[in-house]
Design an enzyme around this catalytic site. Sequence first.
Site, PDB file in Angstrom:
ATOM      1  N   ASP A 286      30.465  42.261  40.455  1.00 13.43           N
ATOM      2  CA  ASP A 286      31.398  41.747  39.452  1.00 13.43           C
ATOM      3  C   ASP A 286      32.807  42.148  39.908  1.00 13.43           C
ATOM      4  OD1 ASP A 286      32.538  40.514  37.305  1.00 13.43           O
ATOM      5  OD2 ASP A 286      31.199  41.383  35.820  1.00 13.43           O
TER       6      ASP A 286
HETATM    7  C1  BGC Z   1      33.244  39.092  34.411  1.00 14.15           C
HETATM    8  C2  BGC Z   1      32.289  38.126  35.070  1.00 14.15           C
HETATM    9  C3  BGC Z   1      33.055  36.982  35.660  1.00 14.15           C
HETATM   10  C4  BGC Z   1      34.063  37.539  36.647  1.00 14.15           C
HETATM   11  C5  BGC Z   1      34.870  36.472  37.341  1.00 14.15           C
HETATM   12  C6  BGC Z   1      34.372  39.504  35.326  1.00 14.15           C
HETATM   13  O1  BGC Z   1      35.348  40.233  34.662  1.00 14.15           O
HETATM   14  O2  BGC Z   1      32.520  40.225  33.985  1.00 14.15           O
HETATM   15  O3  BGC Z   1      31.350  37.671  34.134  1.00 14.15           O
HETATM   16  O4  BGC Z   1      32.181  36.086  36.275  1.00 14.15           O
HETATM   17  O5  BGC Z   1      34.965  38.375  35.952  1.00 14.15           O
HETATM   18  O6  BGC Z   1      35.708  35.826  36.490  1.00 14.15           O
END
Ligand code: BGC
Length: 747
Positions: A286
């Site tokens: 993530d």
């Molecule tokens: C979130 C993810 C997301 C990623 C990209 C993160 O902060 O937890 O779910 O896909 O950002 O935007």
Amino acid sequence: MERLNRCIIYFIISIAVLCQTTHAQNKPTNQRVDSILNLMTLEEKIGQLNQYNDDQIATGPVTIDNDKTNQVKQGQVGSLLNCMGAERTRSWQKIAMQSRLKIPLLFGQDVIHGYKTTFPIPLAESCSWDLTAMELSARISATEASAGGIHWTFAPMVDISRDPRWGRVMEGAGEDTYLGSKIAYARVMGFQGDHSGAINQLMACTKHYAAYGAAIGGRDYNSVDMSERQLLETYLPPFKATVDAKVATFMTSFNDLNGVPSTANKYLLRDILKGKWGFEGFVVSDWGAIGEMINHGNVKNEYEAAGSAMNAGCDMDMESRDYKNNLAQLVKDKKVTVALIDDAVRRILKKKFELGLFDDPYKFCNAEREQKEMDNPAHVAAARDVARKSIVLLKNQQHLLPLSKNTKTIAFIGPLVKAVMQNKGFWDVKVPGVDSAYVVSQWEGLKNKVGNSSTLLYAKGCDIEGDNREGFAEAVNVAKQADVVILSIGERRDMSGEAKSRSNIMIPGVQEDLLKALLATGKPVVVLINAGRPLVFNYTADNAPAILYTWWLGSEAGNAIADVLFGDYNPSAKLTMTFPLSAGQIPIYYNHFNTGRPALNDSDHLYKSAYLDLSIYPKYEFGYGLSYTTFGYSQLHLSKKTIKQDEQLEVTATVTNTGNYDGEEIVQLYLRDLVGSIVRPVLELKDFKKVVLKAGESTTVTFKIDKEKLSFFNQQLQWVAEPGEFDIMIGASSRDIRLKDRFELVE
Ligand code: BGC
């Protein structure tokens, strides 16, 4: 001389690349991947493991980096996120094509519930229990996003959650493992289509691996502490379902699980996902999660963080740059093997091949197709259909709903009536250059529906938040002139979502006071509750005669709500999360254990598992939802009363539409294993059927029960079905059980 050598080497590489891209196109993908891998330097390999945010939008804390173009040119970046539009993606891809090996970039995006056309938030959609509709909404999202140059969506989010304080419940499918697994599978099938590499497919990404939804106290990014059995039995099955659906990628979660950050959790990534489940795609961290392991206190510095994540099986680094800055040194220091890096690169290159990007890096960058797909009326029609299927009718005293189309004067009141973007909920996509603001507001939807046949009056009444009651008088005045009042209240769309945890999940501000003032007029009031999570709204629940939980419904919100209000669609949705009576009951879920001292009812307190000051029951239970019609359940029949481990039990029941409207019923089958070596829940959903019945019509629903449905993880963590008795329950919700019988499983 050195220059000449370099020229010769470059010439040889160019020929090799040309060979692989033109003549080798018919080779099996693995061979093509290896032929590229063999040409790559360590630096280029590490480049493939690196994902940067393009600066169109940010969905996390951004790292300022003015050298991105150069790094892409050098082959040091494998993927970009938040880079949208045929033109923009084409221009980045052109830069990637200037790199030595011309390895195309992957463009990833959070296409969570739509691209241009916004569908209901995933939690709302899950209440439709309509797998076909959810697959279709993912399919349409993939069609639009892929036309916008995107290759890869960071969805579905399959985190089971039992805590509505956690703002990210809006992205998932609720609290149930069985239903959540079915939905997870359907969503992957929708995004990825038939895996043929067709132009309208997206790679899906199952997230957040794992147990993110069990964050302590519902506080986002918080730690998770749970038994291995609960992890395997309750939280992991939806992830496994997506592996069965051949999902292309996985994303790690931000949380630590039993003390180990998921991003460096070998047990989760290597042992279970890539080992036991045989997952062949790649894993992305993530946003910044590799570097965040320093904050977790699990590693000393970025160098250790990168080594730990790579060794654990995380293939791509989203935004932290720790792979880029440390992997080469880690290899030199023999802390990470080249074989591991090769495995990660292979997984990523394989997906680029499967998408067809080596054959045509601009395959998805077609402005003409983009224009065409963004204006597709079939997408709008599907968004309206799934939106009305997601609306839950919570209360309908004296058949106040559906409203008559001959109602003379309607007062439409509340802070959300004329709101436009609010209807999109969190995680909508702000698509540059296309009219992503396209939304039918609730006001417009009602106007579209009644035309000139009713007079519509409006008053805002109050804001979503704050204690300003100045608008109450006008609202009351408007209500007095109407035959019926519709009040639209709830959360702002940025109150549920990432980093949107709330400790108080009541309807904010003075909105329920506004309802009180409107009810005092004596006019019938229908309440619409807009939210991204189960809220607490006891005053409304106990006093309003009719309530529709509309969640956030997306582009067609207004039309869908109007369809339901006037009976052009008979509501059929059922809750996929328990609605607590008070935040004090959380975590609350239907499939709990019985305990040694179960309270039998709310007056049964003495030495019982209960609260002195709260009911043991939720406000609305899992599986609850009304219709304008009623359904009768009868004639439960079991093909046998005793089954052996290798036998199947067939269960049939008759469901009859006993009311005056045609309608749909979600028939739910629950089981209870009466005695288990590990205690079993009081009931567990094991199947469901959505039936469509005309008024007066009956149908027979059939369920099959086999060993799989009777199994659980025993003390040795083996998946077993233990001989003994099982209660079988069929009902309209987890509390509204209409038919019950018992059977026995024998050796
Ligand atoms: C979130 C993810 C997301 C990623 C990209 C993160 O902060 O937890 O779910 O896909 O950002 O935007």
